[in-house]
Structure formats: structure tokens, C-alpha cells
Design an enzyme around this catalytic site. Structure first.
Site, PDB file in Angstrom:
ATOM      1  N   GLN A  44     -31.376  17.199 -35.052  1.00  0.00           N
ATOM      2  CA  GLN A  44     -31.097  17.139 -36.481  1.00  0.00           C
ATOM      3  C   GLN A  44     -31.320  18.496 -37.135  1.00  0.00           C
ATOM      4  O   GLN A  44     -30.532  18.919 -37.990  1.00  0.00           O
ATOM      5  CB  GLN A  44     -31.973  16.084 -37.149  1.00  0.00           C
ATOM      6  CG  GLN A  44     -31.510  14.659 -36.898  1.00  0.00           C
ATOM      7  CD  GLN A  44     -32.217  13.644 -37.777  1.00  0.00           C
ATOM      8  OE1 GLN A  44     -33.381  13.834 -38.148  1.00  0.00           O
ATOM      9  NE2 GLN A  44     -31.533  12.577 -38.120  1.00  0.00           N
ATOM     10  N   ASP A  61     -44.717  18.606 -38.330  1.00  0.00           N
ATOM     11  CA  ASP A  61     -45.296  17.312 -38.658  1.00  0.00           C
ATOM     12  C   ASP A  61     -45.803  17.367 -40.102  1.00  0.00           C
ATOM     13  O   ASP A  61     -46.358  18.387 -40.525  1.00  0.00           O
ATOM     14  CB  ASP A  61     -46.457  17.005 -37.702  1.00  0.00           C
ATOM     15  CG  ASP A  61     -46.967  15.582 -37.819  1.00  0.00           C
ATOM     16  OD1 ASP A  61     -47.630  15.275 -38.834  1.00  0.00           O
ATOM     17  OD2 ASP A  61     -46.706  14.778 -36.905  1.00  0.00           O
ATOM     18  N   GLU A  89     -36.590   7.165 -46.206  1.00  0.00           N
ATOM     19  CA  GLU A  89     -36.768   6.291 -45.051  1.00  0.00           C
ATOM     20  C   GLU A  89     -37.448   6.999 -43.875  1.00  0.00           C
ATOM     21  O   GLU A  89     -37.033   6.902 -42.727  1.00  0.00           O
ATOM     22  CB  GLU A  89     -35.421   5.677 -44.644  1.00  0.00           C
ATOM     23  CG  GLU A  89     -34.888   4.761 -45.730  1.00  0.00           C
ATOM     24  CD  GLU A  89     -33.548   4.129 -45.406  1.00  0.00           C
ATOM     25  OE1 GLU A  89     -33.205   4.008 -44.212  1.00  0.00           O
ATOM     26  OE2 GLU A  89     -32.840   3.739 -46.361  1.00  0.00           O
TER      27      GLU A  89
END
Length: 453
Positions: free
Chosen positions: A266, A289, A307
């Protein structure tokens, strides 16, 4: 691995395919026979209370009160898998072709609407002892999270492009911004907005891109940017880059954007799309992270996340919101799109492993709106100030994705994925659609501000 091979030798291990773990072989013996018999009895009792039709085996015996039809082709295998592995076994029996349904999402929607009451209450209380636990290596720790994300999002950018719209948005669209104000009820913590359900229409040819889906995805993103107050000069943090559409639209408004992801594939495509849109100077994409953000010392006027909280894990929801609280500048705003489940179902299923965990999203778990409100009130200075509930829009989004995915079978095969993969993903998309259509799960845009700001 093909379905034909599965059918020829039910007892042998089913070899893994790209993105699909191996199926455990069925074994005979008294324990299997007893668990299958119990599963059959419970299944029959549940089905006979539902508006569905189940056609069982070669005899063609029928169960249920009429409605969407399920065909059990191999009852012995079906009940053995259901008895051994419960709902995971139900999904795995579909994977092997032991059962089928022409309208899979329509069939699954009926039991999903009554999932909390289909099993007798005494057995429900035994769930914690009978249900499989989430494996330790799937818990969303810093050590595990990238592998969990990679399992799903690094499958193939090309595969996702086959069924997503031109914005490459892999989250619920918003087909209509009209809404009604609803009083507090299940899945909310106060008066909130409910989006007007969309009309289920799209192109007659599912292979073609549906322009209104892309428009609906853009509408979803623009509303989130409005909720977060993103304008010219806003410093934006996005947690979970996706393929870069939100970052592009924020930069188009004149914002500077830092967007983080744990998906290598991505990240690479997002950077390409951001550069092609002319915003490489305004957007920074990083493999990071979310827990590392506080250490950077940077603060932001707006924090957005679409989401992504579903991948955080219930043990780390506090850390997630504390991190957002730490990096949010004075007067800043937060806008999150989150898939949620009712609070009581969240408590009942916490720590368990599901079919979705095993085959689609390792480590994933859905929060309730109530627990999000509790955590932010108890552990941060953030306060939930607005909720737009839009579950019906996700059901329609998933219907379109599934329809287009199935129409692209040859293209999916050309990427190296086989029929088992197709079957897994069709079940995942239909299963998810059923969850939203039935109201068992929901999705909301949630806005947070600081108290007294």
C-alpha cells in the site's frame, strides 16, 4: 488447490493457497461422531426457527420456514466441521464446497440478524470454554502487527484494483449525506445521526467501474475531512494510509499530511498515486506503527483514521487513543470511521478466534461505540461529540465489491490466485455484507474534540 481436489479426498489436508491457511483434515472416531450429532441437532433447531430453506443431501429433505436457500451437498462433512470448529467450521465447510447458497449474502443475513439467540443460553455461557482462542502470534503487539497487516493488505495491489473503484477506497462508501437524528439505542451512546439507506443500484456490467461508487467514496472522505476541520494550512495525521485517497484529498485542501501504514504494498502504490496527483511535496508516507508516533514529538491539528481501529486489538484500544491524545495539538479535532458491534456481543466474543481472524484479518476485533466512549473518557482528554451511523451504506458497498469480484474470476486467476481463494473471498464479502444488512455489525463516522475546547 482446487475445489475438485477437495471433493475427491475429504480426509486429506487441504494445501494452502496464496493468502489462505491450510485446512485441518477431518478425522473419524467417537468424538467426531458425537460432536457432529450435537451440531446437527442444534443446527436443525436453529434453522427451523428461521425464514430460510435448507436442502440437505441427496434426499432433498427440507428444513426452515422458507426463504433464501442453502444446499448441504455433503452433510457428514458439514456437521463434522460444524461440530469440531463451530462457526469457523461453518465457513470452512463452505470453502470445501460441502454447502452452497445461490444468494450467499441473502441467506447469511437471516441468521446474522438473530445470531445472539440461535444457540440456547446455557450453551452460549459455555462459549468461553468451547470457542477457539485467538493465537498469541496474532495479537496486535508491535512485534506482530506488521505481519497481521501484511497477511491481508500485501496480497496484491492488482487484486484489490479488480474490485475497488477508481479511488481505491477499501472502506464503506457514503452514497447520500442525508440523515435523521436518532435517540440513543444499541450501538450508540447518545442522540446521533443515521444515514439514509442507499438505493441498491449500479452498472449493468459489474466489470465496469461504477462512477457513483467512486463519488460515494469521495463523499465519505470529504465528510471526514470536514469533521476534522481540514483546511488550508492544517497539519494532518492519518493513521492507516490505505492507497492514499484521503491524503490526496487533504493535500488538495492545502493541508500538509503525514500518513502512516504497516503495508509495504500500500505504501508503494500510495506514494505513486500521491506523486501523480502532484502532492508529493505536501504528503509524507511512512512505514510506522501508530505506537511510535508519540516519540516523534510532532503534533497535528487533525487526526484521521478510516477503519483501522479494527486491527488494533482490544488490549491496545487505550494505547491507540492515548497516542492520538498525545499528538493532537490544542484545539485539534479527530475523525475516525470505525466498524463496531453491539457492546454485549463484543464482551461475549472478546479473545475468541473467528473465521474472519483465521482467513482474512489476523488479530482483528471490533469495538463497540460504548467502549470507545468509555476509553476516551477514562484514559484521554478526547470526547466523542458526534456519530454518523451508516451500516446500510456498507452493506451496499460490499454488495458491489462482491459482484465485481465474482465477475473478475479470470483476472483473479491470472494473478495466480485459485478457486479456493475465490471461494474464501466471496464468503468474506458476502458474510460481511450480511453482518451490516442484518445490523449485527455497524459502521460509524465518529468525531472527537477536547473537553472545553
Amino acid at each position: 488447490m482446487t475445489l475438485e481436489k477437495n471433493r475427491r479426498d475429504q480426509g486429506a489436508p487441504v494445501a494452502s493457497t496464496q493468502g489462505v491457511p491450510s485446512l485441518e483434515p477431518l478425522r473419524g472416531g467417537p468424538r467426531t461422531a458425537i460432536s457432529a450429532a450435537v451440531a446437527k441437532r442444534l443446527f436443525h433447531a436453529a434453522v427451523n426457527r428461521l425464514d430460510i430453506t435448507v436442502v440437505e443431501g441427496r434426499s432433498g429433505s427440507r428444513l426452515g420456514q422458507g426463504g433464501p436457500t442453502m444446499h448441504i451437498h455433503r452433510p457428514d462433512e458439514f456437521y463434522a466441521r460444524l461440530g469440531r470448529d463451530h462457526l469457523i467450521g461453518f465457513g470452512e465447510a463452505y470453502m470445501t464446497g460441502a454447502w452452497d447458497a445461490e444468494d450467499l449474502a441473502g441467506f447469511l443475513t437471516v441468521p446474522a440478524a438473530r445470531i445472539a439467540t440461535l444457540i440456547p443460553e446455557p450453551l452460549q455461557r459455555m462459549r468461553a470454554f468451547l470457542a477457539p482462542r485467538l493465537p498469541g502470534h496474532q495479537r496486535s503487539t508491535e512485534a506482530n502487527s506488521q505481519a497481521n497487516i501484511s497477511h491481508h493488505y500485501d496480497l496484491s495491489n492488482e487484486m484489490f484494483e479488480l474490485f475497488l473503484d477508481d479511488t481505491l477506497s477499501y472502506s464503506s462508501a457514503l452514497f447520500d449525506t442525508s440523515s435523521t437524528l436518532t435517540t440513543a439505542g444499541p450501538g450508540s451512546v447518545g442522540d446521533h445521526l443515521v444515514a439514509t439507506p442507499p438505493e441498491p443500484t449500479d452498472s449493468a456490467d459489474p466489470v465496469l467501474h461504477s462512477p457513483d461508487l467512486a463519488e460515494a467514496q469521495g463523499r465519505k472522505i470529504e465528510r471526514l475531512l470536514d469533521e476534522a476541520g481540514v483546511t488550508d494550512g492544517t497539519r494532518v495525521l492519518e493513521i492507516g494510509t490505505g492507497w492514499g485517497e484521503l491524503a490526496i484529498r487533504a493535500a488538495r485542501r492545502g493541508a500538509t499530511v503525514r500518513t502512516i501504514t504497516l503495508s509495504i504494498e500500500q505504501l508503494e502504490l500510495a506514494e505513486e498515486r500521491i506523486a501523480a496527483a502532484g502532492f508529493a511535496d505536501r504528503v509524507t508516507v511512512q512505514l510506522m506503527d501508530y505506537r511510535a508516533l508519540a516519540a516523534t514529538g510532532a503534533t497535528y491539528d487533525a487526526v484521521l483514521s478510516v477503519e483501522m481501529i479494527e486491527a488494533v486489538g482490544h488490549e491496545f484500544w487505550g494505547t491507540y487513543f492515548q497516542t492520538i491524545d498525545q499528538v493532537l495539538a490544542p484545539g485539534g479535532r479527530v475523525a475516525i470511521q470505525a466498524i463496531t458491534m453491539p457492546h454485549d456481543r463484543m464482551l461475549a466474543t472478546r479473545d475468541g478466534q473467528t473465521w474472519i481472524n483465521k482467513y482474512i484479518f489476523p488479530g482483528g476485533f471490533l469495538p463497540s461505540v460504548e467502549v470507545i466512549d468509555q476509553i476516551t473518557r477514562n484514559e484521554t482528554t478526547l470526547r466523542l461529540t458526534e456519530q454518523l451511523e451508516m451500516g446500510s451504506h456498507y452493506a451496499e458497498t460490499l454488495r458491489r465489491w462482491d459482484r465485481r469480484f465474482l465477475s473478475q474470476r479470470d483476472a483473479v486467476h491470472a494473478l495466480g490466485f485459485d478457486d479456493l481463494f475465490m471461494r474464501v473471498w466471496h464468503f468474506y464479502l458476502a458474510y460481511s455484507q450480511a453482518g451490516f444488512a442484518s445490523g449485527y455489525i455497524n459502521v460509524s463516522q465518529l468525531t472527537f474534540t477536547r473537553e472545553n475546547t
